[in-house]
Design an enzyme around this catalytic site. Structure first.
Site, short mmCIF file in Angstrom:
data_model
loop_
_atom_site.label_atom_id
_atom_site.label_comp_id
_atom_site.label_asym_id
_atom_site.label_seq_id
_atom_site.Cartn_x
_atom_site.Cartn_y
_atom_site.Cartn_z
N CYS A 225 0.85 -1.28 0.14
CA CYS A 225 -0.04 -0.01 -0.09
C CYS A 225 0.83 1.37 0.01
CB CYS A 225 -0.64 0.02 1.34
SG CYS A 225 0.03 -0.05 2.68
N CYS B 76 -0.51 -4.66 8.04
CA CYS B 76 -0.07 -3.26 8.74
C CYS B 76 0.72 -3.84 10.09
CB CYS B 76 -1.57 -2.44 9.16
SG CYS B 76 -2.39 -2.47 7.87
S1 FES Z 1 -3.25 -0.40 4.59
FE1 FES Z 1 -0.93 0.03 4.66
S2 FES Z 1 -0.19 -0.27 6.60
FE2 FES Z 1 -2.29 -0.50 6.60
#
Ligand code: FES
Ligand SMILES: Cc1ncc(COP(=O)(O)O)c(C=O)c1O
Lengths: 413, 144
Positions: free
Chosen positions: B42, B112
């Site tokens: 992400c 995460c």
């Molecule tokens: S969505 Fe990227 S660290 Fe949580």
């Protein structure tokens, strides 16, 4: 219900509340005038038909079209599908099963309801060009001109973009297509009812929109189909009772259609004054944000855009973290991490907004009943949140220390 | 995303936000280990710093800064709480699954917590390298 009254709604580009005057107009058609407009031999049918006829006039008036050119559908998605596939199948250069069935021009910033029908046609033997706009987001007639081919049969470009609100050169593109005898479709879902529309001046052949973006009900929309110069034909997608001149079989959604008509009538009278007020609100947000925060930018073209949408990117702040901080503001985020798929906005990506490392974008879209107080509250909340998250952001620190983020080596796992 | 109360609590009142100096300063500080990691899924980035007492070998203080989602912020905030008072060995043993459990992270947010675990490992490694201690290869490889 999770919608709370103390949540400020700034997501009118997604959908709008139904105008009470629209609801009022619809009610009789649920209960007393409930007939099927296809029942030609009794009063119930006639009453329903009268409601539909009136709505057709109201829609046509808003578009500068003739009533006979209005086809009611379940919304912009269906209208887009009918327009794009229906035209491609009728104007194809070669039958199904062969290659080189014809060339279609669209763009990468279209809504999925245009992109996906085009991609399907591509699989079925049509050639599709997906235009890529420059950073300001505007598709120009010159870009279309450069992409035209001998075998181009259809051009489909949105009038205004739903994420950044930019306005494409639709009348110029319409003129270009008509010169060459190419069918021109526009997804005007974000445009109609917000800005004056004239299908004659814009030389549009097919135009889609939805009721729920203009204070009408959901699940109803229209497709404008030109009848003169040229008379546009389409292959119907659903076969059945032959309603809507055979373009769209199925018993009409009378209540929805009546609501759509009323919404169009109201828009006709109120859009100009609404727009003037919305531009002020939009500018107020942008001025506050850009004067109080560094490293942020308003996306899209500075002037060629809709009155009610602003899309702002904030450097060094992540989207989901930002959305969490502004929970009581209903708006839309064009960034990764808010969706389960972690997919960033393809529109912003297409415009190169995602090129610099690490930012998030918010789309705020105001509506008829948005007040200056609401906008100020939301703006302050956003500014506060961005500041708080930047205090927590290692990237903002590095930026301030003059470190080039694109050169940092991350310890990947 | 519907988050549980513990994530929200850490997100709204994050513990130990900060750093032990500028990027240049912490680079030269031998008592500080810095872990800066990015999530390829992400693009989120986490920075975790530990301050170790060279006499006792205990982590006396920990700080974080995170560019990321609510879960990433909560995971790193929790990690700093857990790190304080631990030996490097104990810190090394913190697993992302414990973070997932403590915060009740939803499945799409597991990466995460992995980011937080990676940041812990990276900070410890940085401290050990600065102090001429060999990193423990077996432990390193244990990160997923
Ligand atoms: S969505 Fe990227 S660290 Fe949580
Ligand atoms: C540009 C555009 N086209 C099409 C649609 C689809 O509209 P509907 O969901 O009403 O079919 C939308 C709405 O999200 C839109 O913004």
């Amino acid at each position: 219900m999770s919608t709370r009254q103390d949540t400020i709604y700034l997501d009118h580009a997604a959908t709008t509340p139904c105008d009470p005057r629209v609801v009022e107009a619809m009610i009789p058609f649920f209960t007393t005038a409930f007939g099927n407009p296809g029942s030609r031999n009794h009063k119930f049918g006639w009453d329903a038909e009268a409601g539909v006829d009136k709505a057709r006039e109201q829609v046509a008036a808003l578009l500068g079209a003739d009533e006979k050119e209005v086809i009611f559908t379940s919304g912009a998605t269906e209208s887009n599908n009918l327009a794009i596939k229906g035209a491609a199948y009728l104007y194809e250069k070669a039958p199904a099963g062969s290659l080189a069935r014809g060339h279609i021009i669209t763009s990468i910033i279209e809504h999925k309801a245009v992109l996906d029908p085009c991609k399907r046609l591509q699989k079925e033997g049509f050639d599709v060009t997906f235009l890529e706009p420059p950073k300001d987001g505007v598709i120009t007639a010159d870009m279309v001109k450069a992409a035209l081919r001998e075998d181009t049969i259809l051009v489909s470009l949105m009038w205004a973009n739903n994420e950044i609100g930019t306005i494409n050169e639709i009348p110029e593109i319409g003129a270009l297509c008509h010169e060459r005898g190419i069918i021109f479709h526009t997804d005007a879902t974000q445009w109609v009812g917000k800005m004056p529309t004239d299908v004659e001046k814009a030389q549009v052949d097919l135009l889609s929109f939805s009721g729920h973006k203009i204070y009408g009900p959901k699940g109803v929309g229209a497709l404008y189909v030109r009848r003169r110069k040229p008379r546009v034909r389409l292959q119907a997608l659903a076969d059945g009772g032959g309603q809507e001149r055979g373009f769209r079989s199925g018993t009409l959604n009378v209540t929805g259609i009546v609501g759509l008509g009323k919404a169009c009538e109201i828009a006709m009278h109120e859009m100009e004054s609404d727009a003037a007020r919305l531009i002020q609100l939009r500018d107020r947000v942008e001025k506050a944000v850009t004067s109080q925060l560094d490293s942020c930018q308003v996306n899209g073209h500075p002037t060629k855009r809709l009155p009610h949408i602003t899309n702002i990117s904030f450097g060094f702040v992540e989207g989901e973290g930002l959305m969490m901080a502004i929970k009581d503001i209903a708006c839309s985020s064009g960034s990764a991490c808010t969706s389960a798929s972690l997919e960033p906005s393809y529109v912003l990506k297409g415009l190169g907004v995602g090129d610099e490392l690490a930012h998030s974008s918010l789309r705020l879209s105001m509506g008829k009943w948005t007040t200056a107080e609401q906008v100020d509250y939301a703006t302050n909340k956003i500014i506060e949140a961005v500041k708080r998250l930047r205090d927590m952001s290692p990237l903002y620190d590095m930026h301030k220390e003059g470190i080039d983020l694109s050169k940092v080596e991350w310890a990947h796992h | 995303m519907a988050y549980g109360p513990k994530i929200i609590e850490h997100y709204e009142k994050p513990r130990n936000v900060g750093a032990f100096g500028t990027t240049a300063e912490v680079k030269t500080r031998k008592d500080v280990g810095v872990g800066l990691v990015g999530a390829p899924e992400c693009g989120d980035v986490m920075q975790l710093q530990i301050r170790v007492n060279p006499q006792t070998g205990l982590i006396e203080d920990a700080k974080f800064k995170t560019f990321g989602c609510g879960s990433a912020i909560a995971s790193s905030s929790l990690a700093t709480e857990w790190l304080k008072g631990k030996t490097l060995e104990q810190a090394e043993a913190i697993k992302n699954t414990e973070i997932v459990e403590e915060l009740s992270l939803p499945p799409v947010k597991i990466h995460c917590s992995v980011l937080a675990e990676d940041a812990i490992h990276a900070a410890i490694k940085d401290y050990q390298e600065k102090n001429g201690q060999a990193a423990k290869p077996a432990e390193q490889a244990a990160s997923h």
